[in-house]
Design a protein around this motif. Structure first.
Motif, PDB file in Angstrom:
ATOM      1  N   GLY A  26      -8.442  -0.358  11.908  1.00 48.04           N
ATOM      2  CA  GLY A  26      -7.322  -0.300  10.976  1.00 48.04           C
ATOM      3  C   GLY A  26      -5.991  -0.660  11.630  1.00 48.04           C
ATOM      4  O   GLY A  26      -4.962  -0.651  10.983  1.00 48.04           O
ATOM      5  N   GLY A  68      -5.237  -1.681   7.619  1.00 55.04           N
ATOM      6  CA  GLY A  68      -5.295  -0.232   7.732  1.00 55.04           C
ATOM      7  C   GLY A  68      -6.484   0.366   7.015  1.00 55.04           C
ATOM      8  O   GLY A  68      -7.392  -0.332   6.561  1.00 55.04           O
ATOM      9  N   ILE A 122      -7.697   3.296   4.043  1.00 56.31           N
ATOM     10  CA  ILE A 122      -7.176   3.885   2.823  1.00 56.31           C
ATOM     11  C   ILE A 122      -8.053   5.041   2.397  1.00 56.31           C
ATOM     12  O   ILE A 122      -9.274   4.993   2.544  1.00 56.31           O
ATOM     13  CB  ILE A 122      -7.075   2.794   1.732  1.00 56.31           C
ATOM     14  N   ILE A 144       0.864  -1.185   0.000  1.00 59.11           N
ATOM     15  CA  ILE A 144       0.000   0.000   0.000  1.00 59.11           C
ATOM     16  C   ILE A 144       0.899   1.232   0.000  1.00 59.11           C
ATOM     17  O   ILE A 144       1.860   1.313   0.758  1.00 59.11           O
ATOM     18  CB  ILE A 144      -0.904   0.023   1.241  1.00 59.11           C
ATOM     19  N   ASN A 145       0.591   2.172  -0.873  1.00 59.80           N
ATOM     20  CA  ASN A 145       1.345   3.423  -0.913  1.00 59.80           C
ATOM     21  C   ASN A 145       1.095   4.199   0.382  1.00 59.80           C
ATOM     22  O   ASN A 145      -0.049   4.494   0.702  1.00 59.80           O
ATOM     23  CB  ASN A 145       0.859   4.222  -2.126  1.00 59.80           C
ATOM     24  N   PRO A 146       2.163   4.528   1.155  1.00 63.86           N
ATOM     25  CA  PRO A 146       1.945   5.192   2.447  1.00 63.86           C
ATOM     26  C   PRO A 146       1.184   6.513   2.325  1.00 63.86           C
ATOM     27  O   PRO A 146       0.491   6.904   3.255  1.00 63.86           O
ATOM     28  CB  PRO A 146       3.352   5.441   2.984  1.00 63.86           C
ATOM     29  N   THR A 147       1.291   7.181   1.173  1.00 60.29           N
ATOM     30  CA  THR A 147       0.580   8.458   1.045  1.00 60.29           C
ATOM     31  C   THR A 147      -0.923   8.247   0.901  1.00 60.29           C
ATOM     32  O   THR A 147      -1.692   9.173   1.053  1.00 60.29           O
ATOM     33  CB  THR A 147       1.063   9.233  -0.194  1.00 60.29           C
ATOM     34  N   GLU A 148      -1.323   7.014   0.587  1.00 63.47           N
ATOM     35  CA  GLU A 148      -2.737   6.732   0.389  1.00 63.47           C
ATOM     36  C   GLU A 148      -3.418   6.239   1.667  1.00 63.47           C
ATOM     37  O   GLU A 148      -4.608   5.992   1.692  1.00 63.47           O
ATOM     38  CB  GLU A 148      -2.914   5.673  -0.708  1.00 63.47           C
ATOM     39  N   ARG A 149      -2.619   6.042   2.702  1.00 61.90           N
ATOM     40  CA  ARG A 149      -3.213   5.564   3.952  1.00 61.90           C
ATOM     41  C   ARG A 149      -3.862   6.710   4.714  1.00 61.90           C
ATOM     42  O   ARG A 149      -3.447   7.852   4.597  1.00 61.90           O
ATOM     43  CB  ARG A 149      -2.129   4.963   4.851  1.00 61.90           C
ATOM     44  N   ILE A 150      -4.835   6.364   5.533  1.00 59.73           N
ATOM     45  CA  ILE A 150      -5.385   7.330   6.481  1.00 59.73           C
ATOM     46  C   ILE A 150      -4.932   6.867   7.856  1.00 59.73           C
ATOM     47  O   ILE A 150      -5.008   5.681   8.163  1.00 59.73           O
ATOM     48  CB  ILE A 150      -6.927   7.358   6.453  1.00 59.73           C
ATOM     49  N   TYR A 151      -4.451   7.793   8.641  1.00 62.58           N
ATOM     50  CA  TYR A 151      -4.004   7.411   9.983  1.00 62.58           C
ATOM     51  C   TYR A 151      -5.218   6.963  10.800  1.00 62.58           C
ATOM     52  O   TYR A 151      -6.190   7.698  10.925  1.00 62.58           O
ATOM     53  CB  TYR A 151      -3.311   8.603  10.644  1.00 62.58           C
ATOM     54  N   PRO A 152      -5.182   5.721  11.350  1.00 71.05           N
ATOM     55  CA  PRO A 152      -6.365   5.200  12.036  1.00 71.05           C
ATOM     56  C   PRO A 152      -6.659   5.958  13.337  1.00 71.05           C
ATOM     57  O   PRO A 152      -5.756   6.208  14.126  1.00 71.05           O
ATOM     58  CB  PRO A 152      -5.985   3.746  12.342  1.00 71.05           C
ATOM     59  N   ARG A 153      -7.927   6.314  13.530  1.00 67.01           N
ATOM     60  CA  ARG A 153      -8.309   7.079  14.720  1.00 67.01           C
ATOM     61  C   ARG A 153      -9.610   6.614  15.361  1.00 67.01           C
ATOM     62  O   ARG A 153      -9.983   7.108  16.421  1.00 67.01           O
ATOM     63  CB  ARG A 153      -8.512   8.552  14.373  1.00 67.01           C
ATOM     64  N   LYS A 166     -11.618   5.057   0.476  1.00 68.51           N
ATOM     65  CA  LYS A 166     -12.299   3.757   0.573  1.00 68.51           C
ATOM     66  C   LYS A 166     -13.014   3.723   1.913  1.00 68.51           C
ATOM     67  O   LYS A 166     -12.464   4.152   2.924  1.00 68.51           O
ATOM     68  CB  LYS A 166     -11.291   2.610   0.525  1.00 68.51           C
TER      69      LYS A 166
END
Lengths: 477, 471
Positions: free
Chosen positions: B159, B304, B306, B131-140, B309
């Motif tokens: 995530g 995680g 994304i 997974i491209n790290p820039t496409e992740r959302i930090y899980p909260r 999505k």
């Protein structure tokens, strides 16, 4: 240089490829393998044969596939536009890759490291004119890269990689006036005056390339004398780090290595931060990416992202690119150092890099030394940390590159090879301890600083302001 | 040059239908075939034995001279001259679809519940892609599991990858099943699914999970991938990848929130070691291959949230620590990749405390961004920090008491002893079907802390103490 066919695949074993029919390849040459154009590097050469380390997943590569040589070593592209960008281990911009292939990183995709279309406002150095004598590495002009970073365009030093000439002095034959240019447009031509360079000329654009495994040249190495103020009380008081110094932060998992690195990246008084996420978690890089743009640097009032370059090679990205990511980061840092900046490199984690070395060495069927690590591990560790230093640049100013490397010893056992060899080559050691429960969790008895006695706290009355290069009076080495 | 390549590809396409009769070498699950056409690395292989049974394999090593193939169903019954090999010229893929929910599969994704093969809606490479790290959302997003030891002090975030470090005979399966039953995002009716991958576990463990899912009525939202203890060990190296491929499809294509449970990671790593040893690779620690870290990361990082999505994958891997040793390579490398760990303590278990979550070594790295005002309750971060600090001091007092005797402790330390008791018995301990809300959890936390004098509670603000202390 034009790409050419240099041989064929003979055997594939994970990221390591044996090639045959090799005619005119060079050691450490950048190559592309098969139709998928997977990026690789030649790491061993013998008559007609070569071993290639591939930076992407080699699924589907078969014996007989073609191998193309790029005619130059694995290099990074240097120029305005680096700051604020997030790259993978071989300097592919991840945001552009996402635009090409979406959520997942497909194999063999390419994107230029620097934006080709963006025009930058170039201001030539005032006294430079046609006929003026220049030396390699001197400043051709400036570009305002971010609100706070003035990017100094350097005349390429040359002498690294094939196709570049080694020269020591020359004369400007052409120089572009102030104006807006893309990174590829030629800004100056220089006629070298060295013996044997007749008829050749050097061209300088904003973008230049430099091979990642070769340290960039400097005028001379100075002894580090000014502290790098990290903003962490326990570190600055008890175990200070010099600008141009090296430090290892070892600790088992959950002891706070990454938190310490994040804290230093946020608040230390370096001009530029190069943050290398080497074999670590994807979400940690996302954390940096979401948090840094929102944080404001107290010294300049601008966003922290305005001084940060990120290199993210997470643990699930190919292992050989993880090995390269450390050098990519170091080369970018050296480039800014050569412009006269103080750069801090965060390498998280050097153990993952050493493990990548071990994995590749195992695939190449090399005889292991300690715990399966190759015998050249200490050499490589030393080479990496020795790229740090407080330097007089070729342009005559002073710049530094400090390396803050996290070490992740298996089972928290500091007697393992990576921790042991790292300790030999660093000047500071910040041992983290889980039980302290503080942040940063440095436990005083397990840290040390070799150069403490030569560090001078040059800014009495506070550590908030930046310490300028002019305030340093350190001894010359 | 491209003309040559095209020719080569045509040739390859033709060759992929070719069948080789006879193999040269069998060594455990690995077979060698000599004198083949050029075969791609990690390509899919079909291996037909003398009786006509087809087994699947992938190419482990390919060269001009020989190809090494790993057979997932094991090599028992294969003969050297009678085995036929087909190289498919493509990597191992599985057909994934939402319709796989409610079904049971083997490690290769073939149904074993007697039902028909579900009609796939997408064909995906089981190895996945990073997974491209820039496409992740930090899980909260806070997940309420209803278990105080997790919600209160080691909060699970949507995530996140949070493994359970357990030991043989400890109730890790019960805890995982309880989490699967009770996990919810508050104030949100979400579209959820559970993907369960069993690697080398016993039949009764698999039965336990199926029964547990059935009882709570979620079985139609669960896909099970079972590679049990008596299945070929080599199949286990593929099981989590197959299961994760489905999980990714459900999360990122169908928009479901997937809880991914895999057990037992120790068995998976042992299978890896088995193959590595057979291939004569240079071992690193305890005979495990040098690439164990990268290999585990390939699994754990497939989780995680994304950008763009709506679905997510939350991983709950279970691993039994060999000899309860947390510094063993498997838990050690896992801890370096995952975002925290829930560690079980045999001593707590023997005192009848369920779940036996050890307070100090357990950790949730994503907790800090998922709790507090607006997410759980304003006092949660400080309360968790205070509980951790006080419980940490309890351990010091206990070791002191074991030397000088409990009677000799100061009255101050005795208060801490009492706090430790109450914390373990009331806060950590709970019934196996007890579903506590986060408010209940925090209330019990305050109840325990109220044993200590308020001036000891240095990590809480005065307002928090005024509001909640002693109530």
């Amino acid at each position: 240089m034009k790409e050419r066919l240099i041989g064929r695949v003979r055997r594939v074993n994970g990221p390591v490829i044996e090639a045959e029919g090799i005619t005119d390849a060079m050691m450490l040459e950048l190559v592309r393998v098969s139709d998928a154009r997977l990026i690789g590097e030649i790491v061993k050469l013998s008559t007609g044969k070569a071993i290639i380390q591939v930076y992407e997943d080699t699924t589907g590569v078969a014996p007989g596939n073609n191998i193309y040589g790029a005619g130059m070593p694995l290099s990074v592209e240097l120029g305005p536009g680096l700051i604020g960008t997030i790259y993978d281990g071989i300097q592919r911009p991840l945001e552009d890759l996402a635009a090409i292939s979406g959520t997942f990183i497909q194999r063999g995709i390419q994107a230029p490291s620097l934006n080709r279309d963006k025009k930058w406002e170039f201001t030539p150095t005032p006294h430079l004119a046609v006929g003026e004598k220049v030396t390699p590495g001197s400043i051709l002009g400036t570009v305002q890269e971010t609100e706070r970073i003035e990017h100094r365009i350097l005349i390429p030093p040359g002498g690294a990689g094939s196709g570049t000439i080694a020269w020591t002095h020359g004369v400007i034959t052409e120089i572009a006036p102030a104006g807006t240019y893309t990174v590829d447009e030629i800004l100056a031509s220089i006629q070298p005056l060295d013996a044997g360079t007749e008829g050749q000329s050097i061209t300088a654009a904003m973008a230049q390339r430099w091979p990642i495994r070769t340290p960039r040249p400097v005028a001379q190495r100075l002894s580090p004398g000014i502290p790098l103020i990290t903003g962490q009380r326990v570190i600055d008081t008890l175990f200070p780090l010099a600008k141009g110094g090296t430090v290892a932060i070892p600790g088992g998992f959950g002891t706070g290595k990454t938190m310490t690195q994040h804290a230093i990246a946020k608040w230390c008084d370096a001009d530029i931060i190069v943050y290398i996420g080497c074999g670590e978690r994807g979400n940690e890089m996302t954390d940096v990416l979401t948090e840094f743009p929102r944080l404001i640097d107290p010294r300049t009032g601008t966003s922290l992202m305005e001084r940060t370059v990120l290199i993210a090679n997470t643990s699930n990205m190919p292992v050989s690119a993880r090995e390269a990511s450390i050098y990519t980061g170091a080369t970018l840092a050296e480039y800014y150092r050569d412009q006269g900046y103080h750069v801090a490199v965060m390498a998280d984690s050097t153990s993952r890099w050493a493990e990548a070395l071990r994995e590749l060495s195992g695939r190449m069927e090399e005889m292991p030394a300690e715990e399966g690590f190759p015998a050249y591990l200490p050499t490589r560790v030393a080479e990496f940390y020795e790229r740090a230093g407080y330097m007089q640049t070729l342009a005559g100013s002073e710049g530094s590159m400090s390396i803050i490397g996290a070490v992740s010893p298996p089972g928290g056992d500091f007697s393992e090879p990576v921790t042991q060899h790292t300790k030999r080559f660093v000047r500071c050691f910040w041992g983290l301890d889980q039980l302290t429960g503080q942040c940063p969790p440095t436990r005083p008895p397990s840290g040390w600083t070799v150069i403490r006695n030569i560090l001078r706290m040059s800014k009495p009355g506070g550590t908030n302001g930046p310490v300028t290069a002019g305030s340093r009076t350190g001894r010359r080495s | 040059m491209s003309g040559l390549n095209k020719l080569y590809n045509q040739q390859k396409a033709l060759l992929s239908g070719r069948e080789y009769i006879g193999i040269d070498n069998i060594d455990g699950p690995i077979i060698m075939v000599r004198n083949t056409h050029p075969v791609g690395y990690r390509d899919l292989v079909e291996c037909v034995d003398a009786g006509g049974r087809v087994r699947m394999g992938i190419v482990l090593d390919t060269s001009v001279d020989a190809v090494a193939v790993q057979i997932f169903e094991g090599t028992s019954g294969l003969t050297l001259p009678g085995t036929r090999i087909r190289f498919r010229g493509e990597p191992l893929t599985i057909d994934v679809t939402e319709r796989m929910l409610g079904r049971v599969f083997n490690g290769l994704g073939k149904p074993i519940d007697g039902g028909p093969v579900p009609l796939g809606s997408a064909e995906m490479d089981v190895n996945g892609l990073p997974i491209n790290p820039t496409e992740r959302i930090y899980p909260r997003d806070f997940i309420q599991t209803g278990i105080s030891a997790i919600d209160g002090i080691n909060t699970l975030i949507r995530g996140q990858k949070l493994p359970i470090f357990s030991g043989n005979g400890l109730p890790h399966n019960q805890l995982a099943a309880q989490i699967a039953r009770q996990a919810k995002i508050r104030g949100e009716a979400s579209d959820f699914a559970v993907v369960f991958a069993a690697m080398g576990v016993k039949h009764d463990v698999a039965r336990y999970f199926i029964d547990s899912f059935e009882e709570s009525g979620v079985l139609e939202n669960v896909a099970l991938f079972l590679s049990l203890a008596d299945d070929p060990s080599i199949e286990r190296t593929l099981t989590p990848r197959t299961a994760l491929t489905l999980a990714e499809h459900l999360a990122y294509t169908c928009g479901k929130h997937v809880l991914f449970i895999m057990t037992d990671m120790a068995n998976y790593c042992e299978s890896l070691r088995e193959i590595s040893t057979l291939r004569g690779e240079i071992p690193s620690r305890k005979g495990y291959p040098g690439y164990l870290y990268s290999d585990l990361a390939e699994l754990y990082e497939r989780s995680g949230m994304i950008r763009g999505k709506s679905g997510s994958i939350t991983q709950l891997p279970i691993l039994t620590m060999p000899n309860d040793d947390i510094s063993h390579p498997i838990p050690d490398l896992t801890g370096y990749i995952t975002e925290g760990q829930i560690v079980f303590d045999r001593d707590l278990h023997s005192r009848g405390i369920y779940p036996p979550v050890a307070g100090l070594p357990s950790l949730s790295r994503l907790m800090k961004d998922g709790i507090g005002e607006g997410m759980t309750r304003g006092d949660h971060p400080h309360l968790a920090s205070q509980l951790f600090a006080s419980y940490s001091y309890v351990q010091d007092v206990r070791s002191l008491a074991s030397v000088i005797g409990e009677e000799e402790l100061t009255s101050f330390d005795k208060q801490y002893m009492e706090f430790g008791q109450e914390f373990e018995q009331k806060f950590i301990n709970q019934r196996r079907d007890e579903d506590r809300t986060i408010e209940q959890t925090l209330e019990i936390g305050w109840h325990c802390l109220s044993i200590l004098p308020p001036e000891e509670l240095t990590r809480l603000t005065e307002e928090e103490i005024d509001t909640y202390y002693g109530r």
